[in-house]
Write a protein that holds these residues in place. Structure first.
Motif, PDB file in Angstrom:
ATOM      1  N   LEU A 104       0.826  -1.207   0.000  1.00 34.31           N
ATOM      2  CA  LEU A 104       0.000   0.000   0.000  1.00 34.31           C
ATOM      3  C   LEU A 104       0.860   1.256   0.000  1.00 34.31           C
ATOM      4  N   GLY A 105       2.034   1.180   0.618  1.00 34.21           N
ATOM      5  CA  GLY A 105       2.899   2.343   0.703  1.00 34.21           C
ATOM      6  C   GLY A 105       3.904   2.227   1.818  1.00 34.21           C
ATOM      7  N   GLU A 106       4.242   3.380   2.402  1.00 30.86           N
ATOM      8  CA  GLU A 106       5.280   3.444   3.437  1.00 30.86           C
ATOM      9  C   GLU A 106       4.865   4.455   4.496  1.00 30.86           C
ATOM     10  N   VAL A 107       5.223   4.177   5.758  1.00 33.04           N
ATOM     11  CA  VAL A 107       4.933   5.111   6.842  1.00 33.04           C
ATOM     12  C   VAL A 107       5.892   6.286   6.733  1.00 33.04           C
ATOM     13  N   LYS A 108       5.327   7.478   6.558  1.00 29.67           N
ATOM     14  CA  LYS A 108       6.120   8.699   6.418  1.00 29.67           C
ATOM     15  C   LYS A 108       6.313   9.393   7.764  1.00 29.67           C
ATOM     16  N   ALA A 109       5.267   9.364   8.616  1.00 25.73           N
ATOM     17  CA  ALA A 109       5.332  10.038   9.915  1.00 25.73           C
ATOM     18  C   ALA A 109       4.292   9.430  10.838  1.00 25.73           C
ATOM     19  N   VAL A 110       4.423   9.737  12.125  1.00 24.87           N
ATOM     20  CA  VAL A 110       3.458   9.289  13.132  1.00 24.87           C
ATOM     21  C   VAL A 110       3.032  10.525  13.918  1.00 24.87           C
ATOM     22  N   PHE A 111       1.725  10.685  14.081  1.00 23.74           N
ATOM     23  CA  PHE A 111       1.177  11.822  14.814  1.00 23.74           C
ATOM     24  C   PHE A 111       0.295  11.328  15.945  1.00 23.74           C
ATOM     25  N   ASN A 112       0.210  12.121  17.008  1.00 24.72           N
ATOM     26  CA  ASN A 112      -0.753  11.841  18.064  1.00 24.72           C
ATOM     27  C   ASN A 112      -1.384  13.155  18.454  1.00 24.72           C
ATOM     28  N   HIS A 113      -2.672  13.255  18.195  1.00 21.03           N
ATOM     29  CA  HIS A 113      -3.410  14.468  18.526  1.00 21.03           C
ATOM     30  C   HIS A 113      -4.403  14.210  19.646  1.00 21.03           C
ATOM     31  N   GLY A 114      -4.145  13.196  20.458  1.00 19.84           N
ATOM     32  CA  GLY A 114      -4.961  12.953  21.630  1.00 19.84           C
ATOM     33  C   GLY A 114      -5.672  11.617  21.647  1.00 19.84           C
ATOM     34  N   ALA A 115      -6.527  11.352  20.674  1.00 16.88           N
ATOM     35  CA  ALA A 115      -7.349  10.148  20.724  1.00 16.88           C
ATOM     36  C   ALA A 115      -6.540   8.881  20.436  1.00 16.88           C
ATOM     37  N   THR A 116      -5.778   8.885  19.369  1.00  7.71           N
ATOM     38  CA  THR A 116      -4.983   7.718  18.999  1.00  7.71           C
ATOM     39  C   THR A 116      -3.854   8.166  18.084  1.00  7.71           C
ATOM     40  N   ASP A 117      -2.869   7.319  17.926  1.00  7.27           N
ATOM     41  CA  ASP A 117      -1.800   7.626  16.985  1.00  7.27           C
ATOM     42  C   ASP A 117      -2.340   7.495  15.565  1.00  7.27           C
ATOM     43  N   LEU A 118      -1.810   8.316  14.673  1.00  5.03           N
ATOM     44  CA  LEU A 118      -2.146   8.260  13.256  1.00  5.03           C
ATOM     45  C   LEU A 118      -0.853   8.057  12.480  1.00  5.03           C
ATOM     46  N   LEU A 119      -0.884   7.132  11.544  1.00  2.00           N
ATOM     47  CA  LEU A 119       0.256   6.906  10.659  1.00  2.00           C
ATOM     48  C   LEU A 119       0.012   7.691   9.379  1.00  2.00           C
ATOM     49  N   GLU A 120       0.978   8.518   8.988  1.00  2.00           N
ATOM     50  CA  GLU A 120       0.889   9.173   7.694  1.00  2.00           C
ATOM     51  C   GLU A 120       1.487   8.200   6.688  1.00  2.00           C
ATOM     52  N   LEU A 121       0.648   7.727   5.808  1.00  2.00           N
ATOM     53  CA  LEU A 121       1.023   6.703   4.838  1.00  2.00           C
ATOM     54  C   LEU A 121       1.207   7.341   3.475  1.00  2.00           C
ATOM     55  N   ARG A 122       2.432   7.221   2.919  1.00  2.00           N
ATOM     56  CA  ARG A 122       2.680   7.670   1.540  1.00  2.00           C
ATOM     57  C   ARG A 122       2.244   6.518   0.640  1.00  2.00           C
ATOM     58  N   ILE A 123       1.248   6.788  -0.200  1.00  2.00           N
ATOM     59  CA  ILE A 123       0.670   5.764  -1.071  1.00  2.00           C
ATOM     60  C   ILE A 123       1.691   5.354  -2.128  1.00  2.00           C
ATOM     61  N   ALA A 124       1.837   4.037  -2.330  1.00  2.00           N
ATOM     62  CA  ALA A 124       2.792   3.507  -3.314  1.00  2.00           C
ATOM     63  C   ALA A 124       2.495   4.061  -4.703  1.00  2.00           C
ATOM     64  N   GLY A 125       3.532   4.579  -5.362  1.00  2.00           N
ATOM     65  CA  GLY A 125       3.418   5.075  -6.722  1.00  2.00           C
ATOM     66  C   GLY A 125       2.722   6.417  -6.844  1.00  2.00           C
ATOM     67  N   GLN A 126       2.441   7.076  -5.721  1.00  2.00           N
ATOM     68  CA  GLN A 126       1.764   8.370  -5.746  1.00  2.00           C
ATOM     69  C   GLN A 126       2.496   9.336  -4.824  1.00  2.00           C
ATOM     70  N   SER A 127       2.211  10.613  -5.000  1.00  2.00           N
ATOM     71  CA  SER A 127       2.831  11.601  -4.114  1.00  2.00           C
ATOM     72  C   SER A 127       1.939  11.929  -2.926  1.00  2.00           C
ATOM     73  N   ARG A 128       0.679  11.529  -2.976  1.00  2.00           N
ATOM     74  CA  ARG A 128      -0.242  11.875  -1.894  1.00  2.00           C
ATOM     75  C   ARG A 128      -0.049  10.965  -0.677  1.00  2.00           C
ATOM     76  N   THR A 129      -0.529  11.471   0.449  1.00  2.00           N
ATOM     77  CA  THR A 129      -0.490  10.697   1.681  1.00  2.00           C
ATOM     78  C   THR A 129      -1.894  10.638   2.279  1.00  2.00           C
ATOM     79  N   VAL A 130      -2.112   9.642   3.138  1.00  2.00           N
ATOM     80  CA  VAL A 130      -3.364   9.523   3.894  1.00  2.00           C
ATOM     81  C   VAL A 130      -2.999   9.242   5.348  1.00  2.00           C
ATOM     82  N   LEU A 131      -3.930   9.556   6.241  1.00  2.00           N
ATOM     83  CA  LEU A 131      -3.735   9.265   7.655  1.00  2.00           C
ATOM     84  C   LEU A 131      -4.483   7.990   8.001  1.00  2.00           C
ATOM     85  N   LEU A 132      -3.750   7.049   8.561  1.00  2.00           N
ATOM     86  CA  LEU A 132      -4.286   5.740   8.909  1.00  2.00           C
ATOM     87  C   LEU A 132      -4.289   5.610  10.435  1.00  2.00           C
TER      88      LEU A 132
END
Length: 168
Positions: A113-141
């Protein structure tokens, strides 16, 4: 240079006598001083840490070698690191954010699916910023056991079952 983990950051000066506002990223926030001396990311400066008191969003603290408000303000945004060997071991189901960054992300069928670019925690749970394979966009997982059932640090990958529509 030995491997280091980011354990906190300076948020600026606190008062006029050289104290800093210190944000702790450790599971027990007050334990940040136990891992001192802490260093800057490049290792150029090291600081002993003495926590003065708890304040909103962190601690008022003294860093060795910081005597004035101007010196404290100059450190705003500086991240502080401790050697990994000074940090406590973690249970099997907990991970240092630094260990997750760069892991390959596979779906439950083995497709990349891609690669973990960063990890964030804004209180409720950790979010993985996922760089989508073959694309420049990212999503938060969301980094929950239901969505990320497997983390294999030795293999350099994690298995994710993202919510439907997240990757579309």
């Amino acid at each position: 240079m030995e491997e280091t983990i980011c354990v906190g950051a300076v948020a600026g000066a606190f008062g006029v006598h050289g104290e800093v506002r210190l944000k702790s990223f450790t599971s027990d926030p007050g334990a940040i001083a136990d891992y001192a001396p802490l260093s800057t990311e490049d290792g150029a400066r090291q600081f002993e840490v003495e926590i003065s008191r708890e304040i909103k969003n962190g601690f008022a603290a003294r860093l060795s070698g910081v005597e004035t408000k101007e010196e404290a303000d100059a450190l705003r945004g500086v991240r502080l690191y401790a050697p990994r060997n000074r940090l406590p071991g973690l249970p099997d189901d907990e991970f240092y954010h630094a260990d997750l960054i760069g892991l390959s992300v596979l779906d439950t069928g083995g497709k990349t699916l891609g690669e973990v670019k960063a990890v964030f925690n804004h209180g409720a749970t950790d979010l993985l910023e996922l760089r989508i394979a073959g694309q420049s966009r990212t999503v938060l997982l969301p980094f929950t056991r239901d969505i990320v059932p497997t983390v294999d640090l030795e293999a350099g990958r994690l298995v994710a079952d993202p919510p439907e529509g997240l990757l579309d």
